[in-house]
Design a protein around this motif. Sequence first.
Motif, PDB file in Angstrom:
ATOM      1  N   ARG A   1       0.677  -1.276  -0.019  1.00  0.00           N
ATOM      2  CA  ARG A   1      -0.063   0.029  -0.217  1.00  0.00           C
ATOM      3  C   ARG A   1       0.774   1.171  -0.146  1.00  0.00           C
ATOM      4  NH1 ARG A   1      -2.662   1.145   4.279  1.00  0.00           N
ATOM      5  NH2 ARG A   1      -1.998  -0.247   5.635  1.00  0.00           N
ATOM      6  N   ARG A   2       2.217   1.215   0.250  1.00  0.00           N
ATOM      7  CA  ARG A   2       3.101   2.183   0.140  1.00  0.00           C
ATOM      8  C   ARG A   2       4.262   2.079  -0.799  1.00  0.00           C
ATOM      9  NH1 ARG A   2       0.947   1.165   5.065  1.00  0.00           N
ATOM     10  NH2 ARG A   2       0.065   3.191   6.402  1.00  0.00           N
ATOM     11  N   VAL A   3       4.028   1.454  -1.921  1.00  0.00           N
ATOM     12  CA  VAL A   3       4.948   1.298  -2.793  1.00  0.00           C
ATOM     13  C   VAL A   3       5.954   2.578  -2.963  1.00  0.00           C
ATOM     14  CG1 VAL A   3       5.519   0.603  -5.202  1.00  0.00           C
ATOM     15  CG2 VAL A   3       3.858  -0.481  -4.272  1.00  0.00           C
ATOM     16  N   ASP A   4       7.321   2.181  -3.102  1.00  0.00           N
ATOM     17  CA  ASP A   4       8.276   3.447  -3.109  1.00  0.00           C
ATOM     18  C   ASP A   4       8.496   4.449  -2.163  1.00  0.00           C
ATOM     19  OD1 ASP A   4      10.344   3.996  -4.843  1.00  0.00           O
ATOM     20  OD2 ASP A   4       9.454   5.315  -6.013  1.00  0.00           O
ATOM     21  N   ARG A   5       7.780   3.910  -1.150  1.00  0.00           N
ATOM     22  CA  ARG A   5       7.974   5.085   0.198  1.00  0.00           C
ATOM     23  C   ARG A   5       8.651   4.191   1.365  1.00  0.00           C
ATOM     24  NH1 ARG A   5       1.876   6.353   0.922  1.00  0.00           N
ATOM     25  NH2 ARG A   5       2.517   7.106   2.821  1.00  0.00           N
ATOM     26  N   MET A   6       9.544   4.981   1.860  1.00  0.00           N
ATOM     27  CA  MET A   6      10.125   4.412   2.976  1.00  0.00           C
ATOM     28  C   MET A   6       9.096   4.223   4.236  1.00  0.00           C
ATOM     29  SD  MET A   6      13.201   5.652   5.468  1.00  0.00           S
ATOM     30  CE  MET A   6      12.492   6.544   6.693  1.00  0.00           C
ATOM     31  N   ILE A   7       9.111   3.141   4.815  1.00  0.00           N
ATOM     32  CA  ILE A   7       8.215   2.842   6.113  1.00  0.00           C
ATOM     33  C   ILE A   7       9.105   2.423   7.362  1.00  0.00           C
ATOM     34  CG2 ILE A   7       6.343   1.478   7.016  1.00  0.00           C
ATOM     35  CD1 ILE A   7       5.735   0.609   4.332  1.00  0.00           C
ATOM     36  N   MET A   8       9.118   3.393   8.460  1.00  0.00           N
ATOM     37  CA  MET A   8       9.763   3.302   9.412  1.00  0.00           C
ATOM     38  C   MET A   8       9.590   1.934  10.409  1.00  0.00           C
ATOM     39  SD  MET A   8      11.983   5.896   9.337  1.00  0.00           S
ATOM     40  CE  MET A   8      12.447   6.154  11.031  1.00  0.00           C
ATOM     41  N   ARG A   9      10.500   1.516  10.772  1.00  0.00           N
ATOM     42  CA  ARG A   9       9.929   0.442  11.713  1.00  0.00           C
ATOM     43  C   ARG A   9       8.954   0.767  12.763  1.00  0.00           C
ATOM     44  NH1 ARG A   9      15.357   0.018  10.760  1.00  0.00           N
ATOM     45  NH2 ARG A   9      16.253  -2.219  10.211  1.00  0.00           N
ATOM     46  N   SER A  10       9.095   1.680  13.320  1.00  0.00           N
ATOM     47  CA  SER A  10       7.910   2.306  14.205  1.00  0.00           C
ATOM     48  C   SER A  10       6.518   2.394  13.487  1.00  0.00           C
ATOM     49  CB  SER A  10       8.260   3.816  14.788  1.00  0.00           C
ATOM     50  OG  SER A  10       8.426   4.699  13.947  1.00  0.00           O
ATOM     51  N   GLN A  11       6.367   2.822  12.411  1.00  0.00           N
ATOM     52  CA  GLN A  11       5.137   2.456  11.384  1.00  0.00           C
ATOM     53  C   GLN A  11       4.602   1.212  11.605  1.00  0.00           C
ATOM     54  OE1 GLN A  11       6.950   5.435   8.222  1.00  0.00           O
ATOM     55  NE2 GLN A  11       4.511   5.446   7.912  1.00  0.00           N
TER      56      GLN A  11
ATOM     57  N   GLU B   1      -0.277  -3.368  15.806  1.00  0.00           N
ATOM     58  CA  GLU B   1      -1.169  -2.451  16.497  1.00  0.00           C
ATOM     59  C   GLU B   1      -0.586  -1.946  17.895  1.00  0.00           C
ATOM     60  OE1 GLU B   1      -4.375  -5.273  17.180  1.00  0.00           O
ATOM     61  OE2 GLU B   1      -5.083  -5.309  15.142  1.00  0.00           O
ATOM     62  N   HIS B   2       0.449  -1.275  17.888  1.00  0.00           N
ATOM     63  CA  HIS B   2       1.089  -0.719  18.897  1.00  0.00           C
ATOM     64  C   HIS B   2       1.396  -1.615  20.329  1.00  0.00           C
ATOM     65  CE1 HIS B   2       1.060   3.179  17.212  1.00  0.00           C
ATOM     66  NE2 HIS B   2      -0.303   3.144  16.814  1.00  0.00           N
ATOM     67  N   GLN B   3       1.329  -2.883  19.875  1.00  0.00           N
ATOM     68  CA  GLN B   3       1.644  -3.813  21.085  1.00  0.00           C
ATOM     69  C   GLN B   3       2.967  -3.195  21.848  1.00  0.00           C
ATOM     70  OE1 GLN B   3      -0.454  -5.939  22.418  1.00  0.00           O
ATOM     71  NE2 GLN B   3      -1.765  -5.689  20.736  1.00  0.00           N
TER      72      GLN B   3
ATOM     73  N   ARG C   1      13.451  -5.347  16.735  1.00  0.00           N
ATOM     74  CA  ARG C   1      14.402  -6.560  16.250  1.00  0.00           C
ATOM     75  C   ARG C   1      13.426  -7.513  15.874  1.00  0.00           C
ATOM     76  NH1 ARG C   1      19.284  -8.841  17.568  1.00  0.00           N
ATOM     77  NH2 ARG C   1      19.869 -10.396  16.278  1.00  0.00           N
ATOM     78  N   THR C   2      12.183  -7.492  16.641  1.00  0.00           N
ATOM     79  CA  THR C   2      10.993  -8.341  16.085  1.00  0.00           C
ATOM     80  C   THR C   2      10.576  -8.111  14.649  1.00  0.00           C
ATOM     81  OG1 THR C   2      10.274  -8.725  18.394  1.00  0.00           O
ATOM     82  CG2 THR C   2       9.010  -9.385  16.729  1.00  0.00           C
ATOM     83  N   VAL C   3      10.508  -6.917  14.275  1.00  0.00           N
ATOM     84  CA  VAL C   3       9.979  -6.220  13.102  1.00  0.00           C
ATOM     85  C   VAL C   3      11.246  -6.988  11.950  1.00  0.00           C
ATOM     86  CG1 VAL C   3       9.914  -4.250  11.602  1.00  0.00           C
ATOM     87  CG2 VAL C   3       9.094  -4.129  13.782  1.00  0.00           C
TER      88      VAL C   3
ATOM     89  N   TYR D   1      12.115   0.261   5.797  1.00  0.00           N
ATOM     90  CA  TYR D   1      12.271  -0.201   4.700  1.00  0.00           C
ATOM     91  C   TYR D   1      11.567   0.360   3.640  1.00  0.00           C
ATOM     92  CZ  TYR D   1      13.514  -3.944   7.776  1.00  0.00           C
ATOM     93  OH  TYR D   1      14.530  -4.845   8.703  1.00  0.00           O
ATOM     94  N   ARG D   2      11.499  -0.116   2.436  1.00  0.00           N
ATOM     95  CA  ARG D   2      11.056   0.416   1.254  1.00  0.00           C
ATOM     96  C   ARG D   2      10.893  -0.767   0.129  1.00  0.00           C
ATOM     97  NH1 ARG D   2      13.599   1.438  -3.792  1.00  0.00           N
ATOM     98  NH2 ARG D   2      12.252   2.756  -5.320  1.00  0.00           N
ATOM     99  N   LEU D   3       9.490  -0.916  -0.589  1.00  0.00           N
ATOM    100  CA  LEU D   3       9.203  -1.601  -1.558  1.00  0.00           C
ATOM    101  C   LEU D   3       9.417  -0.851  -2.962  1.00  0.00           C
ATOM    102  CD1 LEU D   3       7.946  -4.569  -1.685  1.00  0.00           C
ATOM    103  CD2 LEU D   3       5.870  -3.473  -2.352  1.00  0.00           C
ATOM    104  N   ALA D   4      10.157  -1.526  -3.513  1.00  0.00           N
ATOM    105  CA  ALA D   4      10.543  -1.056  -4.851  1.00  0.00           C
ATOM    106  C   ALA D   4       9.278  -1.128  -5.985  1.00  0.00           C
ATOM    107  CB  ALA D   4      11.660  -1.601  -5.575  1.00  0.00           C
ATOM    108  N   PRO D   5       9.121  -0.252  -6.840  1.00  0.00           N
ATOM    109  CA  PRO D   5       8.002  -0.285  -7.323  1.00  0.00           C
ATOM    110  C   PRO D   5       7.932  -1.405  -8.634  1.00  0.00           C
ATOM    111  CG  PRO D   5       9.470   1.402  -8.069  1.00  0.00           C
ATOM    112  CD  PRO D   5       9.992   1.087  -7.047  1.00  0.00           C
ATOM    113  N   HIS D   6       9.284  -1.984  -9.131  1.00  0.00           N
ATOM    114  CA  HIS D   6       9.267  -3.062  -9.900  1.00  0.00           C
ATOM    115  C   HIS D   6      10.456  -3.802  -9.842  1.00  0.00           C
ATOM    116  CE1 HIS D   6      10.897  -0.736 -13.047  1.00  0.00           C
ATOM    117  NE2 HIS D   6       9.978   0.219 -12.558  1.00  0.00           N
ATOM    118  N   LEU D   7      10.604  -5.043 -10.381  1.00  0.00           N
ATOM    119  CA  LEU D   7      12.012  -5.632 -10.250  1.00  0.00           C
ATOM    120  C   LEU D   7      12.897  -4.943 -11.199  1.00  0.00           C
ATOM    121  CD1 LEU D   7      10.913  -9.451 -10.283  1.00  0.00           C
ATOM    122  CD2 LEU D   7      12.123  -8.084  -8.258  1.00  0.00           C
TER     123      LEU D   7
END
Length: 256
Positions: free
Chosen positions: A192-202, A209-211, A217-219, A247-253
């Motif tokens: 849902r967030r292709v090509d965007r950095m997602i912080m581990r905290s996110q 769910e904020h457990q 490290r678990t992430v 982390y970031r999901l690249a838009p395509h291989l």
Amino acid sequence: MLDRHAALRALKKNEQDIQSMQAADSERVLVVEDDAAIRELLRINLSHAGYSLSLCERVDEARILLARESFHLAMLDWMLPDESGIELIQSIRRQPETMRLPIIMLTARNQEADRIAGLEAGADDYLAKPFSMAELIARVKAVIRRAQPDIAREKLELDGLCLEPEALRVSIHGSTLLLSPTEFRLLHCFMRRVDRMIMRSQLIAEVWEHQPYIDERTVDVHVRRLRLALKPFGYDRLIETVRGGGYRLAPHLGSL
């Protein structure tokens, strides 16, 4: 006049029928624990919390139950008489019928290396003994809830990778990909967030769910498992580690 004993028998049967209906509607939990005292403690408290339980003390017994019944959660000890809980988790994750079964490890092994080994084997959560029963029940609820995510329903596609939230199915060029519930939620978050950095905290906020017991490290362990699941298709390269904590999901291989 109705016989008193007959009335009592009828009342008891009615109570049993109600309990049977409640059990049929309740979430089913498989408990694999060889310590009889802990097994009984779990039986009392989880039953009181509304769960329907199947209990055993050996891996071979657990495999029979898994083949015969369906469960919403499995709760496993590490050290068991015939095989280890780790081996049971690995076999559960290899079978299409049980691949998405949520798993909590409940064990006396409390070192960080043990927790990482349990998560890498495929556990969704890990709780060391001795434990608070209130915390355990809270984790049970959270893990079961995350396995049936209330997430956006639209199908997501990326360069041959397809995620269908309603069917809880992931495929790559038509070949089904077996993911655990946590890996599924991670991939959904990335797609849902292709090509965007997602912080581990996110990721902790959205996937777990904020457990409070989930750390970075678990992430990382679960992201590593997701990459391993994608690797046979070459799609592990889509998930990039971004310096700075995410982390970031690249838009395509082809962009790699």
